[in-house]
Design a protein around this motif. Structure first.
Motif, short mmCIF file in Angstrom:
data_model
loop_
_atom_site.label_atom_id
_atom_site.label_comp_id
_atom_site.label_asym_id
_atom_site.label_seq_id
_atom_site.Cartn_x
_atom_site.Cartn_y
_atom_site.Cartn_z
N GLU A 27 0.86 -1.18 0.00
CA GLU A 27 0.00 0.00 0.00
C GLU A 27 0.89 1.23 0.00
OE1 GLU A 27 -3.54 2.30 2.46
OE2 GLU A 27 -2.81 0.38 3.21
N LEU A 28 0.59 2.15 -0.90
CA LEU A 28 1.36 3.39 -0.99
C LEU A 28 0.68 4.49 -0.18
CD1 LEU A 28 2.28 3.30 -4.79
CD2 LEU A 28 3.62 2.49 -2.84
N ALA A 29 1.40 5.54 0.06
CA ALA A 29 0.90 6.65 0.87
C ALA A 29 -0.38 7.26 0.29
CB ALA A 29 1.98 7.72 1.01
N ASP A 30 -0.56 7.17 -1.03
CA ASP A 30 -1.76 7.73 -1.65
C ASP A 30 -2.98 6.81 -1.52
OD1 ASP A 30 -1.34 5.71 -3.52
OD2 ASP A 30 -1.08 7.07 -5.22
N GLY A 31 -2.79 5.65 -0.87
CA GLY A 31 -3.89 4.71 -0.66
C GLY A 31 -4.01 3.63 -1.72
N SER A 32 -3.24 3.72 -2.80
CA SER A 32 -3.30 2.68 -3.83
C SER A 32 -2.68 1.40 -3.30
CB SER A 32 -2.62 3.14 -5.12
OG SER A 32 -1.27 3.49 -4.89
N ARG A 33 -3.26 0.27 -3.71
CA ARG A 33 -2.82 -1.04 -3.22
C ARG A 33 -2.49 -1.94 -4.40
NH1 ARG A 33 -6.22 -2.52 2.07
NH2 ARG A 33 -6.31 -0.43 2.94
N TYR A 34 -1.47 -2.76 -4.21
CA TYR A 34 -1.01 -3.64 -5.28
C TYR A 34 -0.67 -5.02 -4.72
CZ TYR A 34 -0.29 0.77 -7.74
OH TYR A 34 -0.46 2.00 -8.31
N LEU A 35 -1.01 -6.04 -5.47
CA LEU A 35 -0.53 -7.40 -5.24
C LEU A 35 0.69 -7.53 -6.14
CD1 LEU A 35 -0.81 -10.26 -4.09
CD2 LEU A 35 -2.37 -10.75 -5.97
N LEU A 36 1.85 -7.80 -5.56
CA LEU A 36 3.09 -7.77 -6.34
C LEU A 36 3.39 -9.10 -7.00
CD1 LEU A 36 5.52 -5.81 -3.99
CD2 LEU A 36 3.81 -4.95 -5.59
N ALA A 37 3.88 -9.02 -8.23
CA ALA A 37 4.39 -10.18 -8.95
C ALA A 37 5.92 -10.15 -8.94
CB ALA A 37 3.87 -10.20 -10.39
N VAL A 38 6.49 -8.96 -9.13
CA VAL A 38 7.95 -8.79 -9.19
C VAL A 38 8.31 -7.48 -8.50
CG1 VAL A 38 9.92 -8.46 -10.73
CG2 VAL A 38 8.10 -10.01 -11.41
N ALA A 39 9.40 -7.49 -7.76
CA ALA A 39 9.96 -6.26 -7.19
C ALA A 39 11.44 -6.21 -7.49
CB ALA A 39 9.73 -6.22 -5.68
N THR A 40 11.93 -5.03 -7.86
CA THR A 40 13.36 -4.87 -8.16
C THR A 40 13.89 -3.62 -7.46
OG1 THR A 40 13.08 -3.53 -10.15
CG2 THR A 40 13.05 -5.92 -10.44
N ALA A 41 15.18 -3.60 -7.25
CA ALA A 41 15.84 -2.46 -6.63
C ALA A 41 16.09 -1.33 -7.64
CB ALA A 41 17.15 -2.90 -6.01
N GLU A 42 15.84 -1.58 -8.88
CA GLU A 42 16.06 -0.55 -9.91
C GLU A 42 14.92 0.44 -9.93
OE1 GLU A 42 16.51 -2.71 -13.53
OE2 GLU A 42 18.48 -3.44 -12.96
N PRO A 43 15.12 1.67 -10.17
CA PRO A 43 16.33 2.29 -10.69
C PRO A 43 17.31 2.73 -9.60
CG PRO A 43 14.59 3.92 -10.65
CD PRO A 43 14.00 2.63 -10.16
N GLY A 44 16.98 2.53 -8.32
CA GLY A 44 17.87 2.98 -7.25
C GLY A 44 17.68 4.46 -6.96
N PHE A 45 18.66 5.08 -6.31
CA PHE A 45 18.62 6.50 -5.99
C PHE A 45 17.38 6.86 -5.16
CE2 PHE A 45 20.69 5.94 -10.11
CZ PHE A 45 21.96 6.35 -9.78
N GLY A 46 16.99 5.95 -4.25
CA GLY A 46 15.82 6.19 -3.41
C GLY A 46 14.51 5.69 -4.00
#
Length: 90
Positions: A27-46
């Motif tokens: 869940e993101l701060a804006d209230g949107s919710r996601y069921l994740l299939a893939v997560a990556t560290a890209e693009p980085g920089f926060g």
């Protein structure tokens, strides 16, 4: 490091509960919710990126968000009625 830590937590949860896989919901701060299939560290920089789980007919998408936009991460047993897979760092 953020995505690597979450990935380790997902693997640990699955092992602890004798699951082949685990669901990861974000869940993101804006209230949107996601069921994740893939997560990556890209693009980085926060920032990191993820691919939401798709059902037939959904358009492909990748979402890039700042780490600070994450409100909650929920790790749970997968719904047996839904074909599911989560892949860290793919």
């Amino acid at each position: 490091e953020f995505v690597a830590t979450i990935s380790r937590m997902v693997a640990s949860f699955a092992e602890e509960h004798a699951l082949e896989a685990a669901e990861v919901r974000l869940e993101l701060a804006d209230g949107s919710r996601y069921l994740l299939a893939v997560a990556t560290a890209e693009p980085g920089f926060g920032f990191f990126s993820f691919v939401p789980h798709q059902t037939e007919g959904d358009e492909p998408r990748r979402v890039i968000v700042p780490i600070g936009a994450v409100k909650t991460i929920d790790i749970s047993a997968p719904d047996p009625e839904r074909r599911f897979g989560f892949t860290p760092d793919a």
